[in-house]
Design a protein around this motif. Structure first.
Motif, PDB file in Angstrom:
ATOM      1  N   ALA A 382       0.852  -1.190   0.000  1.00  0.00           N
ATOM      2  CA  ALA A 382       0.000   0.000   0.000  1.00  0.00           C
ATOM      3  C   ALA A 382       0.882   1.232   0.000  1.00  0.00           C
ATOM      4  N   ALA A 383       0.377   2.290  -0.594  1.00  0.00           N
ATOM      5  CA  ALA A 383       1.086   3.568  -0.622  1.00  0.00           C
ATOM      6  C   ALA A 383       0.055   4.679  -0.553  1.00  0.00           C
ATOM      7  N   TRP A 384       0.549   5.886  -0.340  1.00  0.00           N
ATOM      8  CA  TRP A 384      -0.328   7.057  -0.313  1.00  0.00           C
ATOM      9  C   TRP A 384       0.109   8.013  -1.409  1.00  0.00           C
ATOM     10  N   LEU A 385      -0.873   8.474  -2.188  1.00  0.00           N
ATOM     11  CA  LEU A 385      -0.624   9.493  -3.202  1.00  0.00           C
ATOM     12  C   LEU A 385      -1.067  10.835  -2.643  1.00  0.00           C
ATOM     13  N   LEU A 386      -0.143  11.790  -2.638  1.00  0.00           N
ATOM     14  CA  LEU A 386      -0.402  13.109  -2.050  1.00  0.00           C
ATOM     15  C   LEU A 386      -0.285  14.195  -3.111  1.00  0.00           C
ATOM     16  N   CYS A 387      -1.010  15.287  -2.906  1.00  0.00           N
ATOM     17  CA  CYS A 387      -0.851  16.471  -3.764  1.00  0.00           C
ATOM     18  C   CYS A 387      -1.260  17.707  -2.981  1.00  0.00           C
ATOM     19  N   ASP A 388      -0.922  18.865  -3.516  1.00  0.00           N
ATOM     20  CA  ASP A 388      -1.361  20.097  -2.885  1.00  0.00           C
ATOM     21  C   ASP A 388      -2.631  20.596  -3.583  1.00  0.00           C
ATOM     22  N   HIS A 389      -3.159  21.714  -3.088  1.00  0.00           N
ATOM     23  CA  HIS A 389      -4.453  22.198  -3.571  1.00  0.00           C
ATOM     24  C   HIS A 389      -4.434  22.572  -5.057  1.00  0.00           C
ATOM     25  N   PRO A 390      -3.442  23.336  -5.534  1.00  0.00           N
ATOM     26  CA  PRO A 390      -3.443  23.669  -6.965  1.00  0.00           C
ATOM     27  C   PRO A 390      -3.404  22.433  -7.866  1.00  0.00           C
ATOM     28  N   ALA A 391      -2.675  21.398  -7.447  1.00  0.00           N
ATOM     29  CA  ALA A 391      -2.599  20.186  -8.266  1.00  0.00           C
ATOM     30  C   ALA A 391      -3.945  19.462  -8.300  1.00  0.00           C
ATOM     31  N   GLN A 392      -4.622  19.397  -7.142  1.00  0.00           N
ATOM     32  CA  GLN A 392      -5.915  18.716  -7.130  1.00  0.00           C
ATOM     33  C   GLN A 392      -6.934  19.466  -7.984  1.00  0.00           C
ATOM     34  N   ARG A 393      -6.939  20.772  -7.890  1.00  0.00           N
ATOM     35  CA  ARG A 393      -7.894  21.556  -8.670  1.00  0.00           C
ATOM     36  C   ARG A 393      -7.574  21.526 -10.160  1.00  0.00           C
ATOM     37  N   ARG A 394      -6.310  21.375 -10.501  1.00  0.00           N
ATOM     38  CA  ARG A 394      -5.912  21.368 -11.923  1.00  0.00           C
ATOM     39  C   ARG A 394      -6.089  19.996 -12.565  1.00  0.00           C
ATOM     40  N   TYR A 395      -5.661  18.952 -11.867  1.00  0.00           N
ATOM     41  CA  TYR A 395      -5.625  17.618 -12.479  1.00  0.00           C
ATOM     42  C   TYR A 395      -6.584  16.615 -11.847  1.00  0.00           C
ATOM     43  N   GLY A 396      -7.093  16.930 -10.656  1.00  0.00           N
ATOM     44  CA  GLY A 396      -7.838  15.936  -9.913  1.00  0.00           C
ATOM     45  C   GLY A 396      -6.896  14.924  -9.289  1.00  0.00           C
ATOM     46  N   ILE A 397      -7.413  14.153  -8.366  1.00  0.00           N
ATOM     47  CA  ILE A 397      -6.631  13.058  -7.779  1.00  0.00           C
ATOM     48  C   ILE A 397      -7.557  11.856  -7.707  1.00  0.00           C
ATOM     49  N   GLY A 398      -7.332  10.893  -8.572  1.00  0.00           N
ATOM     50  CA  GLY A 398      -8.178   9.729  -8.634  1.00  0.00           C
ATOM     51  C   GLY A 398      -9.614  10.071  -8.986  1.00  0.00           C
ATOM     52  N   TRP A 399     -10.518   9.515  -8.200  1.00  0.00           N
ATOM     53  CA  TRP A 399     -11.960   9.689  -8.403  1.00  0.00           C
ATOM     54  C   TRP A 399     -12.406  11.116  -8.077  1.00  0.00           C
ATOM     55  N   ALA A 400     -11.609  11.862  -7.330  1.00  0.00           N
ATOM     56  CA  ALA A 400     -11.936  13.235  -6.954  1.00  0.00           C
ATOM     57  C   ALA A 400     -11.572  14.163  -8.113  1.00  0.00           C
ATOM     58  N   ARG A 401     -12.577  14.626  -8.817  1.00  0.00           N
ATOM     59  CA  ARG A 401     -12.386  15.372 -10.062  1.00  0.00           C
ATOM     60  C   ARG A 401     -11.727  16.734  -9.834  1.00  0.00           C
ATOM     61  N   PRO A 402     -11.135  17.294 -10.881  1.00  0.00           N
ATOM     62  CA  PRO A 402     -10.567  18.635 -10.770  1.00  0.00           C
ATOM     63  C   PRO A 402     -11.656  19.710 -10.827  1.00  0.00           C
ATOM     64  N   PHE A 403     -11.255  20.960 -10.710  1.00  0.00           N
ATOM     65  CA  PHE A 403     -12.170  22.093 -10.855  1.00  0.00           C
ATOM     66  C   PHE A 403     -12.892  21.987 -12.193  1.00  0.00           C
ATOM     67  N   PRO A 404     -14.200  22.242 -12.251  1.00  0.00           N
ATOM     68  CA  PRO A 404     -15.058  22.887 -11.238  1.00  0.00           C
ATOM     69  C   PRO A 404     -15.851  21.916 -10.373  1.00  0.00           C
ATOM     70  N   PHE A 405     -15.481  20.630 -10.377  1.00  0.00           N
ATOM     71  CA  PHE A 405     -16.263  19.642  -9.629  1.00  0.00           C
ATOM     72  C   PHE A 405     -15.947  19.737  -8.140  1.00  0.00           C
ATOM     73  N   PRO A 406     -16.967  19.700  -7.283  1.00  0.00           N
ATOM     74  CA  PRO A 406     -16.738  19.751  -5.827  1.00  0.00           C
ATOM     75  C   PRO A 406     -16.153  18.424  -5.331  1.00  0.00           C
ATOM     76  N   ILE A 407     -15.517  18.468  -4.177  1.00  0.00           N
ATOM     77  CA  ILE A 407     -14.870  17.275  -3.633  1.00  0.00           C
ATOM     78  C   ILE A 407     -15.486  16.822  -2.315  1.00  0.00           C
ATOM     79  N   GLY A 408     -16.570  17.474  -1.887  1.00  0.00           N
ATOM     80  CA  GLY A 408     -17.157  17.160  -0.585  1.00  0.00           C
ATOM     81  C   GLY A 408     -17.547  15.700  -0.428  1.00  0.00           C
ATOM     82  N   ARG A 409     -18.114  15.081  -1.462  1.00  0.00           N
ATOM     83  CA  ARG A 409     -18.569  13.697  -1.341  1.00  0.00           C
ATOM     84  C   ARG A 409     -17.408  12.742  -1.122  1.00  0.00           C
ATOM     85  N   TYR A 410     -16.236  13.065  -1.710  1.00  0.00           N
ATOM     86  CA  TYR A 410     -15.072  12.184  -1.574  1.00  0.00           C
ATOM     87  C   TYR A 410     -14.483  12.267  -0.173  1.00  0.00           C
TER      88      TYR A 410
END
Length: 579
Positions: A382-410
């Protein structure tokens, strides 16, 4: 369908992925009557979910573009990647007939390709190419399938936008740049509006890309050639006349019947990514495949029952990929394959000790092999994939979509972890906080200079192609410096399996003595990996799969079988009829 107790045809193909359909189309083009039996209600198998890329060195599209390559370079690359002094007969057959296969489909069918002229090989080994060895199907308007469109397996919901596939290259670039470029934003808005219009009017998107386009083009070709397609039809047993395979018992809607295939049977059932018993014996760790759950090893079991042998002496038994566990609401999980974002700026992967273990931008297969090596005995990888806020909003991280999709459900369902600081994030994930902060600090300092002295991320052509071309100085390296920070857990998964039935260079099944089993052919992931379980480049599943499907179709057309089961002269078959 009015099912009779017995049907007759020339060729029975069991499974409807790209490899099986390639065999069906090729055989039908040679004048044979072909029946394709698919056990699910949807056609296309894993191929329809895939990126749709084929690795075919020296293909005619690359040559037409003037890309320089040579047989010597290709063979040198494969020898280096496979760790062999000489290629075996199947590998030589793949290299020799791959370009021929592409030419056949381009010239005689609805399957049309586009060149991956900028897609490099995965490793900078001797003989590697910076592009021109990969290709994929051109997009297709789904309306060309007519009523069969509804039988085509749609894109994988986890990685598509409401069932809308996104192609590589400029299509993907527009989606990633939608928040930065008005032109890209307009392009994305148009794509989304057309997709939802199509879903409203037709029940699914009509702009087919990637593996969905490849399967759709193969299906259109099969229909044009009169191939019979049966869904919801599972094979339960192969039939033999002496040693020769002459058909199969099938079941549909609870009714059993026989199909007698004068020329032979092709196994194309998609390997064993959800055969829990074989997985437990061969893998030795948790496994969450991104392939359809109905790929349960039928082809391997059918083949073994008539004497075919499964090759288990491969470098890897599967095409490994890191996946994250997506909750399904019924207590089970699906696997989201992490194929892209790991190579983008602002991402890093660590084990629970807070330390990196590999080059995050390397291929999914390499990434997982590195994780296996880094995992202590007795522990689940097992491993952990990490990113900062600009990266998540630009590219998404896995099932958590990038902007403009909200991430609250994830965040709410526990899929994604979020914290204002790395130390807090480490606590949420069970990671060594002090080591994580030290790891990220060292990574950031080097990333600002475009360097990774520990794992050389961004040094290879493949790493750079997977990164962000607008990011300088290294498209694959960027600091994690702007919180909040995000993390999700990666576990072992696969895109398919490599351990399959042994075959010769014509895709004919072999028994335990290495002798051909007459009338039985094996293609796709039911066939033992042509690459010996290694992963030299993207497309090494579909490339060999379609090539050996093509070769199987040609070989079947050469065979004439008398009622006694002995080989005779080749002839064109009369139409198949059910008594």
């Amino acid at each position: 369908m009015n099912v009779a107790n017995e049907r007759h045809c020339d060729v029975l193909v069991i499974g409807s992925g790209a490899s099986g359909l390639a065999a069906a189309v090729t055989a039908a083009h040679q004048g044979l009557d072909v029946l394709v039996a698919e056990k699910t209600d949807q056609l296309g198998g894993t191929s329809a979910w895939s990126g749709g890329w084929l690795w075919i060195p020296l293909n005619p599209l690359a040559r037409a573009e003037g890309i320089e390559d040579s047989e010597q370079a290709v063979e040198a690359y494969l020898r280096a990647e496979l760790g062999v002094d000489a290629l075996d007969e199947r590998q030589r057959a793949f290299l020799r007939h791959g370009p021929e296969m592409v030419e056949f489909f381009q010239r005689h069918t609805q399957v049309q390709f586009q060149s991956g002229s900028r897609m490099p090989d995965m490793h900078d080994s001797p003989g590697a190419a910076r592009g021109g060895r990969s290709l994929c199907a051109l997009p297709l308007d789904g309306r060309r399938l007519g009523p069969w469109l509804q039988a085509l397996r749609p894109p994988l919901d986890l990685i598509s936008l409401g069932g809308m596939g996104i192609a590589g290259g400029s299509d993907l670039a527009h989606f990633l740049n939608a928040s930065r470029s008005p032109r890209s934003a307009l392009y994305v808005a148009g794509r989304l509006l057309r997709h939802w219009r199509d879903r409203l009017l037709h029940g699914r998107g009509l702009h087919l890309v990637n593996g969905n386009a490849l399967v759709a083009r193969l299906l259109r070709s099969a229909l044009d050639l009169g191939v019979s397609l049966e869904t919801g039809t599972a094979a339960t047993r192969l039939l033999q006349d002496g040693q020769r395979v002459v058909g199969a018992e099938l079941t549909q809607d609870g009714r059993n019947f026989k199909v007698l295939a004068r020329r032979g049977v092709v196994l194309a059932c998609g390997g064993f990514p959800h055969d829990r018993q074989r997985i437990a014996r061969l893998f030795g760790h948790e496994h969450l495949s991104a392939a359809p759950e109905t790929n349960t090893g039928d082809g391997l079991r059918l083949g073994e029952a008539v004497g075919a042998q499964v090759a288990e002496d491969l470098s890897s038994s599967a095409a490994w990929a890191p996946v994250s566990r997506v909750p399904r609401g019924d207590g089970r999980f699906s696997g989201f394959p992490h194929l892209m974002e790991r190579a983008k700026p602002g991402f890093i992967a660590v084990t629970r000790d807070g330390q990196r273990f590999t080059n995050e931008a390397d291929s999914y297969h390499d990434f997982m092999n590195a994780l296996f090596r880094a995992t202590p005995d007795g522990e689940e990888p097992a491993a952990w994939l990490l990113c900062d806020h600009p990266a998540q909003r630009r590219y998404g991280i896995g099932w958590a979509r990038p902007f403009p999709f909200p991430i609250g459900r994830y965040l709410h369902n526990g899929y994604l972890k979020k914290a204002a600081s790395l130390a807090e994030l480490a606590g949420l994930c069970g990671i060594d906080g002090e080591r994580l902060q030290a790891t990220v600090a060292a990574f950031n300092a080097n990333a600002e200079r475009g360097m990774d002295p520990e794992f050389q991320r961004g040094a290879s052509a493949y790493n750079r192609s997977q990164g962000e071309p607008l990011h300088k100085p290294n498209p694959s390296l960027g600091a994690l410096s702007n919180g909040p920070f995000y993390a999700l857990k990666l576990v072992p998964g696969s895109l398919g399996t490599f351990a399959g039935l042994r075959t010769d260079a014509s895709a004919r099944a072999l028994d335990d003595r290495g002798d051909v089993i007459p009338g039985l052919y094996v293609v796709g992931n039911d066939m033992a990996s042509v690459m010996g379980g290694r992963y030299p480049s993207g497309g090494i599943t579909l490339g060999p799969g379609m090539t050996f499907g093509y070769l199987a179709g040609l070989e079947l057309a050469r065979q004439e079988v008398t009622p006694s089961g002995s080989a005779g002269q080749t002839r064109r078959s009369s139409p198949c009829a059910a008594p």
